[in-house]
Design an enzyme around this catalytic site. Structure first.
Site, PDB file in Angstrom:
ATOM      1  N   PHE A  11      46.675  38.295  60.682  1.00 45.22           N
ATOM      2  CA  PHE A  11      46.477  39.810  61.179  1.00 45.22           C
ATOM      3  C   PHE A  11      47.434  40.479  60.354  1.00 45.22           C
ATOM      4  O   PHE A  11      48.124  41.487  60.835  1.00 45.22           O
ATOM      5  CB  PHE A  11      46.764  39.715  62.587  1.00 45.22           C
ATOM      6  N   THR A  98      44.642  34.471  55.719  1.00 48.75           N
ATOM      7  CA  THR A  98      45.954  34.133  55.717  1.00 48.75           C
ATOM      8  C   THR A  98      46.511  34.081  54.389  1.00 48.75           C
ATOM      9  O   THR A  98      45.775  34.201  53.313  1.00 48.75           O
ATOM     10  CB  THR A  98      46.064  32.818  56.516  1.00 48.75           C
ATOM     11  N   LYS A 127      41.089  33.414  47.704  1.00 46.31           N
ATOM     12  CA  LYS A 127      40.525  32.664  46.609  1.00 46.31           C
ATOM     13  C   LYS A 127      40.632  31.296  46.577  1.00 46.31           C
ATOM     14  O   LYS A 127      39.861  30.494  46.136  1.00 46.31           O
ATOM     15  CB  LYS A 127      41.361  33.176  45.409  1.00 46.31           C
ATOM     16  N   VAL A 154      36.632  37.726  44.834  1.00 40.84           N
ATOM     17  CA  VAL A 154      36.509  38.296  43.709  1.00 40.84           C
ATOM     18  C   VAL A 154      36.284  39.740  43.812  1.00 40.84           C
ATOM     19  O   VAL A 154      35.556  40.128  44.218  1.00 40.84           O
ATOM     20  CB  VAL A 154      35.522  37.441  42.788  1.00 40.84           C
ATOM     21  N   GLY A 208      51.632  48.821  45.147  1.00 38.08           N
ATOM     22  CA  GLY A 208      51.094  47.947  46.063  1.00 38.08           C
ATOM     23  C   GLY A 208      50.183  47.220  45.231  1.00 38.08           C
ATOM     24  O   GLY A 208      49.253  46.541  46.014  1.00 38.08           O
ATOM     25  N   GLU A 211      50.987  41.494  43.163  1.00 36.87           N
ATOM     26  CA  GLU A 211      51.508  40.335  44.174  1.00 36.87           C
ATOM     27  C   GLU A 211      52.889  40.511  44.162  1.00 36.87           C
ATOM     28  O   GLU A 211      53.688  41.134  43.314  1.00 36.87           O
ATOM     29  CB  GLU A 211      51.028  38.969  43.517  1.00 36.87           C
ATOM     30  N   ASP A 222      45.665  34.485  38.400  1.00 35.61           N
ATOM     31  CA  ASP A 222      44.890  35.091  39.350  1.00 35.61           C
ATOM     32  C   ASP A 222      43.679  35.187  38.827  1.00 35.61           C
ATOM     33  O   ASP A 222      42.747  34.922  39.492  1.00 35.61           O
ATOM     34  CB  ASP A 222      45.547  36.444  39.671  1.00 35.61           C
ATOM     35  N   LYS A 226      39.755  33.283  39.931  1.00 30.57           N
ATOM     36  CA  LYS A 226      38.363  34.235  39.937  1.00 30.57           C
ATOM     37  C   LYS A 226      37.302  33.537  38.986  1.00 30.57           C
ATOM     38  O   LYS A 226      36.161  33.794  39.251  1.00 30.57           O
ATOM     39  CB  LYS A 226      38.920  35.594  39.938  1.00 30.57           C
ATOM     40  N   GLY A 324      43.205  46.167  48.132  1.00 32.93           N
ATOM     41  CA  GLY A 324      43.325  47.175  48.856  1.00 32.93           C
ATOM     42  C   GLY A 324      42.970  46.801  50.209  1.00 32.93           C
ATOM     43  O   GLY A 324      42.035  46.012  50.184  1.00 32.93           O
TER      44      GLY A 324
HETATM   45  N1  HSE Z   1      47.259  41.159  42.490  1.00 32.20           N
HETATM   46  C1  HSE Z   1      45.897  41.380  42.323  1.00 32.20           C
HETATM   47  C2  HSE Z   1      45.470  42.497  41.500  1.00 32.20           C
HETATM   48  C3  HSE Z   1      45.393  41.640  43.692  1.00 32.20           C
HETATM   49  O1  HSE Z   1      46.334  42.984  40.974  1.00 32.20           O
HETATM   50  O2  HSE Z   1      44.033  42.562  40.987  1.00 32.20           O
HETATM   51  C4  HSE Z   1      43.654  41.092  43.980  1.00 32.20           C
HETATM   52  O3  HSE Z   1      43.631  39.598  43.809  1.00 32.20           O
END
Ligand code: HSE
Length: 351
Positions: A11, A98, A127, A154, A208, A211, A222, A226, A324
């Site tokens: 949550f 989570t 992912k 993705v 924001g 990561e 990352d 994807k 987001g």
């Molecule tokens: N940190 C990732 C980005 C968030 O900047 O796209 C989504 O995986």
């Protein structure tokens, strides 16, 4: 009216945003979608767990003060009890949002497995379960006659997977390439304006996008996860992360970026997967200097984009948010809508 009860596992920002959408737009959504939604279970590392088969009062949960837990509420406990809640909730759809460990996908993989094994459909934005255990979890879903949906794994709520599986049917997709990480795209743009990589990463963190540990954003892991998902979902490959060559943007210097700009091109971190003539799929993550006429060259800031190379339409490109809380919560809602449609076709939704 048909109805789905859902369980929210985790949550934090994303599932809380989904709860807000259901709470504020529930009746309007029911009118539009032809089914209603209720939340009957919530688990969270800080709040604990709550199971109420008659439906949880989302307004009350969303107003809970910082530091409060579910202990003391009917069906509540101070500890999350994820596995117990997933297996015993009366929900027919489990929403998994989570933490995921990028190495083995846990604990998210176990959460998804437990839900599917106990006959519940699952949507996740993680992912890890999709990239690292997608084949096993899809097989489990088929065996148990339920659905496993993961649009948000993705490019968050931007409908890349569903565009490929629904709108592009009938076409042969030979390959995909995309800007799949908002942080690295934002950082490259700031470097083009003269900022250092370190300062640009710090700025992306404060906004924001990045990561908590931005290494996965900057070094391409990352994007690597994807690309595995895109290759397996869209090209029918069977790749693991080890099959995807990876180079991030830490080796790209300001001088490289300025030189590329002078030559009419722009650096982008590109994840790609292509089917070769012999049928094998080759996938990689690498910084590329794209000509400004390329459809991905004009995608700036934290925006993501994916181009599909198709036989009958040529290149089709979709761009949109890749992160987001509300944007990712929308991915979950779109999966719930897809689950409802599939279960209805299978005659498993109470009309
Ligand atoms: N940190 C990732 C980005 C968030 O900047 O796209 C989504 O995986």
């Amino acid at each position: 009216m048909p109805h789905h009860d859902i369980a929210l596992i985790g949550f934090g920002g994303v599932n809380r945003a989904l709860a807000e959408i259901i709470h504020t737009r529930g009746p309007e959504l029911a009118d539009e979608l032809g089914f209603s939604l209720g939340v009957v279970a919530i688990t969270d590392l800080r709040l604990g767990s709550l199971m109420q088969a008659d439906g949880i009062d989302l307004g009350a949960v969303l107003r809970m003060p910082a530091g409060a837990t579910f202990a003391g509420l009917p069906g509540g406990a101070a500890i999350p009890q994820n596995d117990h809640v997933i297996r015993h909730t009366t929900a027919d759809i489990v929403v998994e949002a989570t933490f995921t460990n990028p190495v083995d996908g846990e604990p998210a993989v176990s959460h998804v497995r437990a839900a599917l094994e106990s006959g519940k459909s699952v949507t996740t934005t993680n992912k890890g379960p999709v990239a690292l255990a997608g084949a096993e979890l899809n097989r489990l879903a088929r065996e148990h006659g339920v659905r496993f949906e993961y649009e948000g794994s993705v490019v968050s709520g931007t409908p890349v997977l569903r565009l490929a599986s629904e709108a592009l049917t009938g076409l042969r997709v030979r390959g995909v390439q995309g800007i799949l990480n908002g942080t690295s795209n934002y950082v490259l743009g700031q470097m083009e304006s003269g900022m250092s990589l370190t300062d640009a990463v710090a700025e992306a963190q404060s906004l924001g996008y990045a990561e908590a540990d931005p290494t996965a954003d900057i070094e391409g892991s990352d994007v690597q996860l994807k690309v595995v998902i895109l290759a397996n979902e869209i090209l029918g490959a069977d790749l693991t992360t080890a099959d995807v060559e990876r180079r991030g943007i830490s080796g790209v210097t300001s001088a490289d970026i300025i030189r590329a700009a002078a030559e009419g091109s722009r650096f982008k971190l590109i994840g790609s997967a292509y089917r070769d003539d012999d049928g094998t799929v080759t996938a990689r993550v690498e910084p590329m200097a794209l000509p400004l006429t390329h459809p991905l060259a004009s995608v700036t800031g934290p925006t993501n984009a994916v181009s599909f190379d198709t036989d009958l339409l040529g290149t089709v490109t979709i761009s949109g948010p890749g992160a987001g809380r509300l944007e990712t919560a929308y991915a979950l809602l779109s999966d719930i809508i897809a689950i409802d449609a599939h279960l209805r076709i299978a005659g498993e939704v109470v009309q």
